[in-house]
Design a protein around this motif. Structure first.
Motif, mmCIF file in Angstrom:
data_model
loop_
_atom_site.group_PDB
_atom_site.id
_atom_site.type_symbol
_atom_site.label_atom_id
_atom_site.label_comp_id
_atom_site.label_asym_id
_atom_site.label_seq_id
_atom_site.Cartn_x
_atom_site.Cartn_y
_atom_site.Cartn_z
ATOM 1 N N ASN A 140 0.863 -1.182 0.000
ATOM 2 C CA ASN A 140 0.000 0.000 0.000
ATOM 3 C C ASN A 140 0.903 1.237 0.000
ATOM 4 O OD1 ASN A 140 0.965 0.321 2.657
ATOM 5 N ND2 ASN A 140 -0.478 -1.245 3.286
ATOM 6 N N ASP A 141 0.327 2.394 0.254
ATOM 7 C CA ASP A 141 1.162 3.592 0.129
ATOM 8 C C ASP A 141 1.594 4.140 1.489
ATOM 9 O OD1 ASP A 141 -1.215 4.491 1.000
ATOM 10 O OD2 ASP A 141 -1.451 6.077 -0.492
ATOM 11 N N SER A 142 1.776 3.248 2.465
ATOM 12 C CA SER A 142 2.086 3.745 3.807
ATOM 13 C C SER A 142 3.589 3.910 4.075
ATOM 14 C CB SER A 142 1.493 2.806 4.862
ATOM 15 O OG SER A 142 2.180 1.577 4.830
ATOM 16 N N LEU A 143 4.420 3.563 3.098
ATOM 17 C CA LEU A 143 5.859 3.709 3.345
ATOM 18 C C LEU A 143 6.264 5.180 3.365
ATOM 19 C CD1 LEU A 143 7.499 0.883 1.215
ATOM 20 C CD2 LEU A 143 7.137 0.973 3.651
ATOM 21 N N VAL A 207 7.452 5.370 -7.825
ATOM 22 C CA VAL A 207 7.934 6.546 -8.571
ATOM 23 C C VAL A 207 9.051 6.148 -9.538
ATOM 24 C CG1 VAL A 207 9.148 8.764 -8.306
ATOM 25 C CG2 VAL A 207 7.274 8.165 -6.768
ATOM 26 N N LYS A 208 8.885 6.624 -10.789
ATOM 27 C CA LYS A 208 9.922 6.399 -11.802
ATOM 28 C C LYS A 208 10.990 7.458 -11.650
ATOM 29 C CE LYS A 208 7.116 5.407 -15.784
ATOM 30 N NZ LYS A 208 6.785 5.901 -17.110
ATOM 31 N N VAL A 209 12.226 7.058 -11.539
ATOM 32 C CA VAL A 209 13.292 8.057 -11.499
ATOM 33 C C VAL A 209 14.462 7.550 -12.334
ATOM 34 C CG1 VAL A 209 13.979 7.218 -9.225
ATOM 35 C CG2 VAL A 209 14.824 9.389 -9.959
ATOM 36 N N LYS A 210 15.077 8.462 -13.063
ATOM 37 C CA LYS A 210 16.213 8.065 -13.908
ATOM 38 C C LYS A 210 17.489 8.158 -13.076
ATOM 39 C CE LYS A 210 14.596 9.284 -18.485
ATOM 40 N NZ LYS A 210 13.314 9.955 -18.315
ATOM 41 N N GLU A 315 3.752 -6.764 -9.863
ATOM 42 C CA GLU A 315 2.568 -6.067 -10.398
ATOM 43 C C GLU A 315 2.723 -4.554 -10.408
ATOM 44 O OE1 GLU A 315 -1.250 -7.484 -9.107
ATOM 45 O OE2 GLU A 315 -0.384 -9.445 -8.705
ATOM 46 N N TYR A 316 3.734 -4.022 -9.750
ATOM 47 C CA TYR A 316 3.968 -2.564 -9.704
ATOM 48 C C TYR A 316 2.677 -1.822 -9.303
ATOM 49 C CZ TYR A 316 8.107 -4.022 -12.279
ATOM 50 O OH TYR A 316 9.256 -4.655 -12.670
ATOM 51 N N ARG A 317 2.045 -2.310 -8.228
ATOM 52 C CA ARG A 317 0.730 -1.767 -7.838
ATOM 53 C C ARG A 317 0.797 -0.305 -7.395
ATOM 54 N NH1 ARG A 317 0.175 -6.365 -4.178
ATOM 55 N NH2 ARG A 317 -0.243 -8.124 -5.524
ATOM 56 N N LYS A 318 1.993 0.142 -6.954
ATOM 57 C CA LYS A 318 2.043 1.520 -6.439
ATOM 58 C C LYS A 318 2.238 2.558 -7.547
ATOM 59 C CE LYS A 318 4.137 -0.351 -2.378
ATOM 60 N NZ LYS A 318 5.464 -0.835 -2.053
ATOM 61 N N LYS A 320 0.337 3.779 -9.825
ATOM 62 C CA LYS A 320 -0.736 4.781 -9.998
ATOM 63 C C LYS A 320 -0.572 5.905 -8.961
ATOM 64 C CE LYS A 320 -5.654 4.963 -10.548
ATOM 65 N NZ LYS A 320 -6.774 4.467 -9.792
ATOM 66 N N GLU A 321 -0.402 5.522 -7.708
ATOM 67 C CA GLU A 321 -0.218 6.524 -6.648
ATOM 68 C C GLU A 321 1.088 7.291 -6.859
ATOM 69 O OE1 GLU A 321 -2.269 7.573 -4.108
ATOM 70 O OE2 GLU A 321 -3.616 6.435 -5.406
ATOM 71 N N GLY A 322 2.092 6.560 -7.359
ATOM 72 C CA GLY A 322 3.410 7.156 -7.573
ATOM 73 C C GLY A 322 3.378 8.318 -8.550
ATOM 74 N N LYS A 323 2.399 8.293 -9.472
ATOM 75 C CA LYS A 323 2.309 9.393 -10.470
ATOM 76 C C LYS A 323 1.989 10.722 -9.804
ATOM 77 C CE LYS A 323 1.529 6.855 -14.660
ATOM 78 N NZ LYS A 323 0.721 5.673 -14.795
#
Ligand SMILES: NC(=O)c1ccc[n+]([C@@H]2O[C@H](COP(=O)([O-])OP(=O)(O)OC[C@H]3O[C@@H](n4cnc5c(N)ncnc54)[C@H](OP(=O)(O)O)[C@@H]3O)[C@@H](O)[C@H]2O)c1
Length: 413
Positions: A140-143, A207-210, A315-318, A320-323
């Motif tokens: 979930n997004d609690s981290l 979150v995608k980061v280069k 599944e990279y579930r996070k 959507k929230e990461g955007k």
């Protein structure tokens, strides 16, 4: 139902040969290595020559092989191999963090289009099962933060420097023990730790980061003066990969840190790695284990192989929230900078100075800096200026005014 795995193994070095042995010893997994591809036909091997091929197409074009395990030391060649294997629907296991940090999105897309799995537990922190835990347990997004020692070579060198052993000798030892990268710059300048941080940020926060967005400051410029400072204050020096949520941003970086004995990672020495995960409700949790070496890394690869029996995929579930989050380098933190030259220390733009020490042959200063302003100093290219982080806490941009005022007050005094 579990599926039968026919493996094509590319690379038979430190990790590849370890995997061969680990797989043979582990009777729990019904998988066979059908073919091994390496590069150098003249190299002496621990297995007879008929086990090896020197053309990767022998694996890629073999329809009977449904799993490719990529364990080579060349990330450009690895990219082509992994792309081609996924494109033909073969599952892939890799431990190549550079490859993944640079090309993850493209590879995940190819895997999805071909209903193949791409797994890489061995790419981050060796034997520590962190990626699958971030995917499945912390789903979930609690981290709120993730930080750790994810490079065995630098932790080994820093441990040895604490024991009075020089940098060059300790690096050679790490190379002989098989956990240093072929190019030592990748380890000691913090690139390897940065590639792993890219993957941790992706799985912890979605979150995608280069890699180019993350600043990495390595350990080459750490001198006996910093080691003595640490001893005097009761600190140890550790190279940390660190990311945390700060408002609507994710901040992240790699740099040496002075840490206190109350820190979870204080006693994590030699090639051991540690990852500390912090979540809203569970507070801090520590993962610890061997972060490099033949068997420890092979054990993570083995775990991925066994997950493939049940068609496991991340599944990279996070995502959507990461955007909704953006990656940022705009934050404040407390640092130590040391140099034989006061001019070098003065190049560092401090917002608030806590302490300045000057002797005949060394100067150091501690205080608050804005992280994004440090990149101009190019610490990895300098031998005259050492930087070590002193902060437990990072301060967000919103607190900038408060810090600026503190500096102004100082100037008026
Ligand atoms: N060592 C560790 O502790 C560790 C830990 C975590 C992750 N990793 C990652 O695991 C991967 C393998 O590392 P390693 O330490 O096992 O490397 P290594 O000991 O240097 O072995 C590399 C192997 O790859 C083969 N190879 C290189 N280029 C090739 C090509 N184009 N086609 C076919 N084979 C090729 C080499 O062939 P020859 O034998 O013919 O030279 C060798 O067998 C790397 O991505 C590394 O970052 C390593």
């Amino acid at each position: 139902m579990s599926k039968k795995l026919n493996i094509g193994l590319v690379g038979f070095g430190c990790v590849g040969s370890g995997l061969y042995q680990v797989l043979n010893k582990s009777r729990l997994i019904d998988a066979r290595i059908k073919r091994i591809v390496v590069q150098d036909p003249k190299k002496e091997r621990t297995l007879s020559l008929d086990h090896f091929s020197f053309d990767v197409n022998d694996i890629l074009n073999d329809e009977d092989i449904n799993v490719v395990i990529e364990l080579i030391n060349d990330s450009d060649a690895a990219f082509e191999i992994v792309k081609s294997a996924l494109s033909s629907g073969k599952d892939v296991v890799t431990a190549n963090k550079k490859l993944l940090a640079e090309h993850l999105d493209e590879l995940v897309l190819i895997a999805k289009e071909n209903n193949a799995s791409l797994l890489y537990e061995g790419a981050v922190a060796g034997s520590i099962p962190i990626i699958r835990n971030l995917e499945e347990y912390y789903n979930n997004d609690s981290l709120t933060s993730i930080e750790g020692i994810v490079n065995g070579t630098t932790n080994y060198i820093l441990t040895k420097s604490n024991e009075g052993i020089g940098y060059i000798e300790a690096l050679k030892d790490a190379q002989n023990l098989g956990f240093a990268e072929l190019n030592p710059k990748l380890d000691v300048d913090g690139y390897d730790s940065k590639y792993k941080l890219v993957l941790l940020i992706k799985h912890a926060f979605g979150v995608k980061v280069k890699p180019a967005q993350i600043q990495n400051i390595g350990i080459k410029a750490i001198t006996p003066y910093e080691v003595a400072y640490a001893k005097e204050k009761g600190y140890r020096i550790k190279l940390f990969s660190r990311a945390e949520k700060l408002g609507d941003s994710i901040v992240g970086f790699v740099a040496p840190h002075f840490i206190k004995d109350i820190h979870f990672a204080y006693n994590v020495n030699n090639e051991f790695n540690a990852v500390v995960v912090e979540a809203l409700f569970s507070d801090k949790q520590l993962f610890i284990g061997k972060g490099a070496g033949s068997y420890p890394t092979a054990s993570a690869v083995l775990s991925d192989v066994s997950a493939l029996k049940f068609d496991y995929q991340y599944e990279y579930r996070k995502s959507k929230e990461g955007k909704k989050l953006r990656f940022s380098n705009d934050f404040f933190l407390k640092v130590y900078v040391g140099s034989p030259f006061i001019e070098a220390v003065n190049e560092v733009p401090f917002y608030h100075v806590d302490e300045l020490f000057q002797s005949d042959d060394y100067v150091y200063q501690t205080g608050w800096v804005k992280f994004s302003e440090l990149s101009a100093l190019q610490f990895n290219n300098r031998t005259d200026l050492s930087l070590v982080i002193l902060s437990d806490k990072l301060k967000a941009t919103e607190e900038l005014i408060e810090v600026k005022n503190a500096r102004r007050e100082l100037e008026y005094l």
